[in-house]
Design a protein around this motif. Structure first.
Motif, PDB file in Angstrom:
ATOM      1  N   TYR A 177      62.826  92.985  42.663  1.00  0.00           N
ATOM      2  CA  TYR A 177      62.521  91.876  41.756  1.00  0.00           C
ATOM      3  C   TYR A 177      61.014  91.756  41.536  1.00  0.00           C
ATOM      4  CZ  TYR A 177      61.567  87.176  40.149  1.00  0.00           C
ATOM      5  OH  TYR A 177      61.075  86.100  39.454  1.00  0.00           O
ATOM      6  N   ALA A 178      60.252  91.928  42.616  1.00  0.00           N
ATOM      7  CA  ALA A 178      58.799  91.823  42.487  1.00  0.00           C
ATOM      8  C   ALA A 178      58.261  92.901  41.546  1.00  0.00           C
ATOM      9  CB  ALA A 178      58.149  91.935  43.860  1.00  0.00           C
ATOM     10  N   LEU A 179      58.754  94.110  41.655  1.00  0.00           N
ATOM     11  CA  LEU A 179      58.314  95.195  40.770  1.00  0.00           C
ATOM     12  C   LEU A 179      58.705  94.920  39.327  1.00  0.00           C
ATOM     13  CD1 LEU A 179      59.117  98.333  42.960  1.00  0.00           C
ATOM     14  CD2 LEU A 179      56.861  97.503  42.287  1.00  0.00           C
ATOM     15  N   GLU A 180      59.898  94.349  39.134  1.00  0.00           N
ATOM     16  CA  GLU A 180      60.335  94.020  37.770  1.00  0.00           C
ATOM     17  C   GLU A 180      59.463  92.930  37.156  1.00  0.00           C
ATOM     18  OE1 GLU A 180      64.498  92.855  35.476  1.00  0.00           O
ATOM     19  OE2 GLU A 180      64.214  92.307  37.569  1.00  0.00           O
ATOM     20  N   ASN A 181      58.905  92.093  38.012  1.00  0.00           N
ATOM     21  CA  ASN A 181      58.086  90.959  37.547  1.00  0.00           C
ATOM     22  C   ASN A 181      56.595  91.293  37.648  1.00  0.00           C
ATOM     23  OD1 ASN A 181      57.958  88.300  36.505  1.00  0.00           O
ATOM     24  ND2 ASN A 181      57.459  87.498  38.544  1.00  0.00           N
ATOM     25  N   ASN A 182      56.253  92.544  37.268  1.00  0.00           N
ATOM     26  CA  ASN A 182      54.849  92.981  37.250  1.00  0.00           C
ATOM     27  C   ASN A 182      54.167  92.880  38.613  1.00  0.00           C
ATOM     28  OD1 ASN A 182      54.892  93.537  34.440  1.00  0.00           O
ATOM     29  ND2 ASN A 182      54.657  91.344  34.033  1.00  0.00           N
ATOM     30  N   GLY A 183      54.947  93.112  39.649  1.00  0.00           N
ATOM     31  CA  GLY A 183      54.369  93.137  40.993  1.00  0.00           C
ATOM     32  C   GLY A 183      54.228  91.782  41.640  1.00  0.00           C
ATOM     33  N   LEU A 184      54.713  90.732  40.986  1.00  0.00           N
ATOM     34  CA  LEU A 184      54.596  89.369  41.530  1.00  0.00           C
ATOM     35  C   LEU A 184      55.956  88.868  42.015  1.00  0.00           C
ATOM     36  CD1 LEU A 184      52.334  87.776  38.766  1.00  0.00           C
ATOM     37  CD2 LEU A 184      51.621  88.816  40.925  1.00  0.00           C
ATOM     38  N   PHE A 185      55.982  88.167  43.158  1.00  0.00           N
ATOM     39  CA  PHE A 185      57.243  87.670  43.715  1.00  0.00           C
ATOM     40  C   PHE A 185      57.156  86.170  43.951  1.00  0.00           C
ATOM     41  CE2 PHE A 185      60.072  86.677  47.294  1.00  0.00           C
ATOM     42  CZ  PHE A 185      61.274  87.139  46.772  1.00  0.00           C
ATOM     43  N   ASP A 186      58.028  85.427  43.257  1.00  0.00           N
ATOM     44  CA  ASP A 186      58.140  83.970  43.412  1.00  0.00           C
ATOM     45  C   ASP A 186      59.385  83.698  44.251  1.00  0.00           C
ATOM     46  OD1 ASP A 186      58.642  81.262  43.210  1.00  0.00           O
ATOM     47  OD2 ASP A 186      58.012  81.119  41.121  1.00  0.00           O
ATOM     48  N   VAL A 187      59.212  83.338  45.518  1.00  0.00           N
ATOM     49  CA  VAL A 187      60.338  83.216  46.437  1.00  0.00           C
ATOM     50  C   VAL A 187      61.319  82.127  46.013  1.00  0.00           C
ATOM     51  CG1 VAL A 187      59.102  81.666  48.023  1.00  0.00           C
ATOM     52  CG2 VAL A 187      61.002  83.071  48.869  1.00  0.00           C
ATOM     53  N   ASN A 188      60.854  81.016  45.473  1.00  0.00           N
ATOM     54  CA  ASN A 188      61.750  79.921  45.092  1.00  0.00           C
ATOM     55  C   ASN A 188      62.601  80.297  43.871  1.00  0.00           C
ATOM     56  OD1 ASN A 188      60.939  78.066  47.127  1.00  0.00           O
ATOM     57  ND2 ASN A 188      59.081  77.599  45.954  1.00  0.00           N
ATOM     58  N   LYS A 219      53.896  95.229  55.438  1.00  0.00           N
ATOM     59  CA  LYS A 219      52.875  95.468  54.413  1.00  0.00           C
ATOM     60  C   LYS A 219      53.461  96.003  53.108  1.00  0.00           C
ATOM     61  CE  LYS A 219      49.171  96.100  57.784  1.00  0.00           C
ATOM     62  NZ  LYS A 219      48.085  96.974  58.282  1.00  0.00           N
ATOM     63  N   TYR A 220      54.711  95.587  52.816  1.00  0.00           N
ATOM     64  CA  TYR A 220      55.315  95.876  51.515  1.00  0.00           C
ATOM     65  C   TYR A 220      54.956  94.784  50.515  1.00  0.00           C
ATOM     66  CZ  TYR A 220      58.245  99.174  54.127  1.00  0.00           C
ATOM     67  OH  TYR A 220      58.701 100.197  54.923  1.00  0.00           O
ATOM     68  N   LEU A 221      54.749  93.576  51.017  1.00  0.00           N
ATOM     69  CA  LEU A 221      54.294  92.445  50.207  1.00  0.00           C
ATOM     70  C   LEU A 221      53.016  91.879  50.815  1.00  0.00           C
ATOM     71  CD1 LEU A 221      57.571  90.382  49.510  1.00  0.00           C
ATOM     72  CD2 LEU A 221      56.400  91.935  47.935  1.00  0.00           C
ATOM     73  N   LYS A 222      52.183  91.295  49.956  1.00  0.00           N
ATOM     74  CA  LYS A 222      50.972  90.629  50.422  1.00  0.00           C
ATOM     75  C   LYS A 222      51.018  89.188  49.943  1.00  0.00           C
ATOM     76  CE  LYS A 222      45.916  90.906  50.272  1.00  0.00           C
ATOM     77  NZ  LYS A 222      44.760  91.648  49.720  1.00  0.00           N
TER      78      LYS A 222
END
Length: 465
Positions: A177-188, A219-222
């Motif tokens: 999901y993070a990759l699909e969203n341009n590398g950004l991950f919104d947990v909520n 270290k897959y997410l920062k």
């Protein structure tokens, strides 16, 4: 109906497979089109090899054959050129192969729902009744088949197992999901989406947070504010683990005469194959002309110059037997329920079945040391020529999945108490523990008797199986 070789299968001059093919050839004389189901591709190839020496009416079909070969075989059945297909689960579902008059299951189908699905492939007309039978190679297969047919007649079918909140797919989807969203991950926002999927409808926020924290620790997410960012290491992880299916290298098998693909073989089998060896594929023997590991290709020819034949093996073929089937087998063995003899085809078969059932029940009864928590303990001394080491057998009748879990627990528990086993194996009915020669059996037995009552088998049935 169920039939099996009985005493005839003990004739060393006639293999069980030859007896099965003989029975199949008699049956296809009665019907225009027959499906012969086996439980593995290897068994389909073995029967196909025996069938090829006596008739051209039987062909082989399974998922490791090329698309062209499978479609040609399906056409042969539809056109009437072939009267029967020896197949696996590749023909269980809705492939159009024309009208099927009869279904044969070779050996136990392992599951009630699988038998219903396979027999249901016949008689696809409003006025027709689905017909099928089981041909068993030995008593064990016949016993399991009897239990399955009896459960089917009583209306039982295994339920579908839906794994809830599976963590590995969830972890992969976090990165995806993070990759699909341009590398950004919104947990909520991700939490609100993932709970729309049925298996994750009860997912807690704390469990998702644990997955995200693990991704950060690896270290897959920062962590940022307010979003998380995919790292270069995270991108690499995703592309290397994009599929949940285990990666198994396969070799394409090419006919040198037609230059067309016949099928594929697993690397684990091919590694022991050399040029000049003969393999069986699509029920036909082929001589290996060339093996190219770099291109993952095997070239073969029908010009055979040796009679030594290797039967292919494929990874992950075993069909798990359900707990309900195992428990019904136990009830038949113990005499808790009556043997439904009418399921067996002939009076001779019924009498042979009852004799073997009685012999096994008496043998098991004379060797049983304890019965606790519905688990039967048996100890086999190394004095037998079959066993070099003492073996502890725990007959649990939990099915494949239950015994897989229990064997791991017992392996760990025995090591923690200083009892080191040479090997622990299992099947649907029992767990086998190979012990050292100097092992004190009474000590092991007493430990097992102490630990068995602490295991909640009902909870295992509900949550593991």
């Amino acid at each position: 109906m169920i039939s099996y070789g009985g005493n005839r299968s003990r004739n060393l001059r006639v293999s069980p497979e030859e007896l099965i093919i003989e029975k199949i050839m008699n049956l296809i004389k009665e019907y225009k089109s027959v499906l012969i189901f086996t439980n593995t591709r290897q068994e389909a190839e073995l029967l196909g090899f025996y069938a090829s020496s006596v008739s051209e009416d039987l062909v082989v079909h399974h998922g490791s054959l090329s698309k062209d070969v499978r479609e040609r075989i399906e056409l042969l059945l539809r056109s009437g050129e072939a009267k029967g297909i020896i197949c696996t689960s590749s023909l269980e579902l809705g492939i159009d192969i024309g009208h099927i008059e009869h279904v044969i299951q070779v050996d136990s189908p392992r599951q009630v729902i699988r038998l219903a699905q396979r027999v249901g492939r016949s008689g696809h007309k409003l006025t027709y009744v689905s017909k099928g039978e089981i041909l068993a190679r030995n008593f064990k297969e016949a016993l399991e088949g009897v239990a399955i047919v009896d459960l089917l007649r009583k209306g039982f079918l295994e339920g579908q197992l839906i794994r809830e909140n599976a963590l590995l797919p969830l972890f992969n989807q976090v990165i995806a999901y993070a990759l699909e969203n341009n590398g950004l991950f919104d947990v909520n926002y991700f939490y609100s989406i993932v709970r729309n999927a049925y298996p994750y409808r009860k997912l807690s926020k704390s469990l998702l947070d644990r997955c995200v924290n693990l991704a950060v620790a690896l270290k897959y997410l920062k962590k940022g504010d307010p979003w998380y960012y995919v790292t270069r290491k995270g991108r690499l992880y995703f592309y290397e683990n994009i599929s949940m299916i285990p990666d198994e290298k396969k070799y394409n098998v090419i006919d040198t005469a037609t230059r067309k693909a016949i099928g594929s073989l697993d690397e684990d089998f091919v590694i022991d194959i050399a040029e000049g060896d003969v393999i069986v594929l699509a029920g036909t023997p082929w001589q290996v002309i060339e093996k190219d590991p770099e291109k993952a290709v095997i070239k073969v020819s029908r010009d055979i110059i040796t009679d030594k034949i290797s039967l292919p093996k494929w990874v992950g073929e075993n069909i798990p037997v359900s707990r309900e089937v195992c428990e019904h087998v136990r009830d038949i063995l113990s005499g808790i329920c009556d043997v439904p003899l009418e399921i067996l085809s002939k009076k001779e078969t019924q009498e042979s079945f009852l004799r073997e059932l009685q012999n096994i029940s008496l043998s098991l009864g004379s060797n049983i040391h304890h019965l606790i928590s519905n688990v039967i303990l048996e100890y086999i001394t190394p004095s037998s020529h079959l066993f070099k080491y003492p073996v502890l057998i725990m007959y649990t009748f939990l099915g494949h999945r239950g015994n897989a879990a229990l064997s791991i627990l017992f392996s760990i528990a025995l090591k923690l108490t200083g009892i080191f086993s040479f090997a622990i194996d299992y099947n649907a009915y029992a767990i086998y523990v190979v012990l050292p020669l100097n092992c004190d059996f009474d000590y092991v037995k007493n430990y097992v008797l102490r630990i068995l009552p602490t295991i909640d088998f009902n909870k295992m049935k509900d949550h593991i199986i």
